[in-house]
Enzyme design. Structure first.
Site, PDB file in Angstrom:
ATOM      1  N   LYS A 183       0.890  -1.173   0.000  1.00 27.43           N
ATOM      2  CA  LYS A 183       0.000   0.000   0.000  1.00 27.43           C
ATOM      3  C   LYS A 183       0.921   1.214   0.000  1.00 27.43           C
ATOM      4  CE  LYS A 183      -4.188   1.764   0.345  1.00 27.43           C
ATOM      5  NZ  LYS A 183      -5.159   1.682  -0.741  1.00 27.43           N
TER       6      LYS A 183
ATOM      7  N   ASP B  17      -5.565  -3.140  -2.276  1.00 28.82           N
ATOM      8  CA  ASP B  17      -6.997  -3.065  -2.619  1.00 28.82           C
ATOM      9  C   ASP B  17      -7.241  -3.608  -4.022  1.00 28.82           C
ATOM     10  OD1 ASP B  17      -5.411  -0.879  -3.267  1.00 28.82           O
ATOM     11  OD2 ASP B  17      -7.015   0.592  -3.149  1.00 28.82           O
TER      12      ASP B  17
ATOM     13  N   ASP C 183      -2.573 -12.177   5.509  1.00 28.15           N
ATOM     14  CA  ASP C 183      -3.601 -12.863   6.286  1.00 28.15           C
ATOM     15  C   ASP C 183      -4.928 -12.822   5.524  1.00 28.15           C
ATOM     16  OD1 ASP C 183      -5.010 -14.007   8.353  1.00 28.15           O
ATOM     17  OD2 ASP C 183      -4.780 -12.352   9.761  1.00 28.15           O
TER      18      ASP C 183
ATOM     19  N   ASP D 245      -6.680 -15.897   2.731  1.00 26.37           N
ATOM     20  CA  ASP D 245      -8.018 -16.464   2.952  1.00 26.37           C
ATOM     21  C   ASP D 245      -8.909 -16.249   1.733  1.00 26.37           C
ATOM     22  OD1 ASP D 245      -7.579 -17.521   5.428  1.00 26.37           O
ATOM     23  OD2 ASP D 245      -9.121 -16.361   6.459  1.00 26.37           O
TER      24      ASP D 245
END
Ligand code: NAD
Length: 357
Positions: free
Chosen positions: A192, A224, A248, A252
């Site tokens: 980012k 993003d 993390d 997922d």
């Protein structure tokens, strides 16, 4: 000399799925003459119940001495109300930081037999094979200072610190570049850098490392956008490298592209290739003790353990082939069940893998 495997079943479905993987490991040990020795210990909620500590000294001791660790999962509603230092997750975080398991490797592979389990269109996900390399021992999850403080006006303020040292970025970068070299030679670094200075440094170091791996094509993406691209066109990725918190979340997300969290293994390695291997899912308290848990993620994690920490490629491939065979046979635990499948229990799935071996 025998190679020492530490089994940490943990909580919830942990003991059920680790038992199936242990069965498979015993069989593969005999078949390939691997000279593996096994020990087990308590971690997480089970350890809290027994000795009031989520990571007992005895467990940490055994973990330090082990060549590799196979973990089930930790946590559950029983321990949710405890203070932070007494939470089962502290056991896991303690193992990761004490053993310096800084590199988390999470493959997201779509097994063709389970293509219908993905919520995305088959043409978007079929043949998907991504590896997410997540930094695991630094970043905002470990940064100091952290806490909740009271401001002068009496209002409370929560705060955490997002830090990465250059050396931490460099060593995870190397793992990712090497993984890319062994695969499709494409590495996407996710950050980012438009907002966070720490990830400006991250990007700079990744660019720096690229000269050591001229055969790997490096790209950068903001987190993003990466979250969007993973559901829009996931096959554009080969290896993704990112920090602890973004990893993390993205790992997922990538896991769910494959349709079942019950199929996904992971490895966490240190610089000596000592590793802790575990399924990506949690302790699934809703199905614990019901014989419904899918043990395949843990069994495939055991295969990764043989490959990455013990250098036993043939044995690892034999386990993976056995898993493929049971999927071909149409055997399915509830989480991956489809119309044509035959539903089996946790134990029956383990037995089927054993038979296929
Ligand atoms: P979870 O992964 O345990 O469960 C999410 C859903 O997936 C549940 O419906 C569960 O039944 C299902 N599921 C998970 N693994 C499965 C398997 N092998 N076979 C079939 N179905 C499976 O996530 P959660 O519900 O958010 O967390 C439950 C507990 O696990 C919490 O205490 C959490 O802190 C802990 N947790 C531990 C780890 C870990 O040990 N590494 C990781 C994530 C969550």
């Amino acid at each position: 000399m025998s190679r020492n495997i530490l089994l940490l079943p943990g909580d919830g479905i942990g003991p059920e799925i680790v038992a199936e993987a242990e069965k498979v490991l015993h069989a593969i040990n005999n078949k390939f003459d691997l000279n593996l020795g096994f020990e087990s210990a308590l971690v997480g909620g089970a350890a809290l119940d027994a000795v009031d500590n989520p990571l007992p000294e005895d467990t940490l001791d055994k973990a330090r001495k082990a060549d590799a660790i196979l973990l089930g999962a930790v946590g559950g509603p029983k321990w949710d109300g405890l203070p932070m230092e007494k939470r089962p997750e502290k056991g896991l975080l303690g193992l990761r930081s004490n053993l310096e398991l800084f590199a988390n490797l999470r493959p997201a592979i779509l097994y063709p037999q389970l293509a219908s389990a993905s919520s995305l269109k088959p043409e978007v996900v079929s043949g998907l094979d991504i590896m997410i390399v997540r930094e695991l021992t630094g970043g905002i999850y470990f940064g100091q200072p952290r806490g909740v403080r009271e401001l002068e006006n009496g209002e409370r303020e929560g705060y955490n610190t997002y830090v990465y040292k250059e050396s931490e970025i460099r060593r995870i970068g190397r793992v990712a570049f090497e993984a890319a070299q062994q695969r499709g030679k494409k590495l996407c670094s996710v950050d980012k850098a438009n907002v966070l200075e720490v990830t400006v440094l991250w990007r700079e170091i990744m660019n720096d490392l690229q000269s050591e791996y001229p055969d790997v094509e490096l790209s950068h993406m903001y987190v993003d956008n990466a979250a969007m691209q993973l559901v829009r066109a996931p096959k554009q990725f080969d290896v993704i490298v990112t920090g602890n918190m973004f990893g993390d979340i993205l790992s997922d997300e990538a896991a769910m592209l494959t349709g079942s969290i019950g199929m996904l293994p992971s490895a966490s390695l240190n610089s000596e290739k000592q590793g802790m291997y575990e399924p990506c899912h949690g302790s699934a308290p809703d199905i614990a003790g019901k014989g419904m848990a899918n043990p395949l993620a843990t069994i495939i994690s055991a295969a990764m353990m043989l490959r990455y920490s013990l250098g036993e490629e043939q044995a690892a491939a034999a386990i993976e082939a056995a898993v493929n065979k049971v999927l071909d046979q149409g055997l399915r635990t509830a989480d991956i069940m489809s119309e044509e499948g035959t539903r089996v229990s946790t134990h029956e799935m383990g037995d089927a893998v054993l038979a296929a071996l």
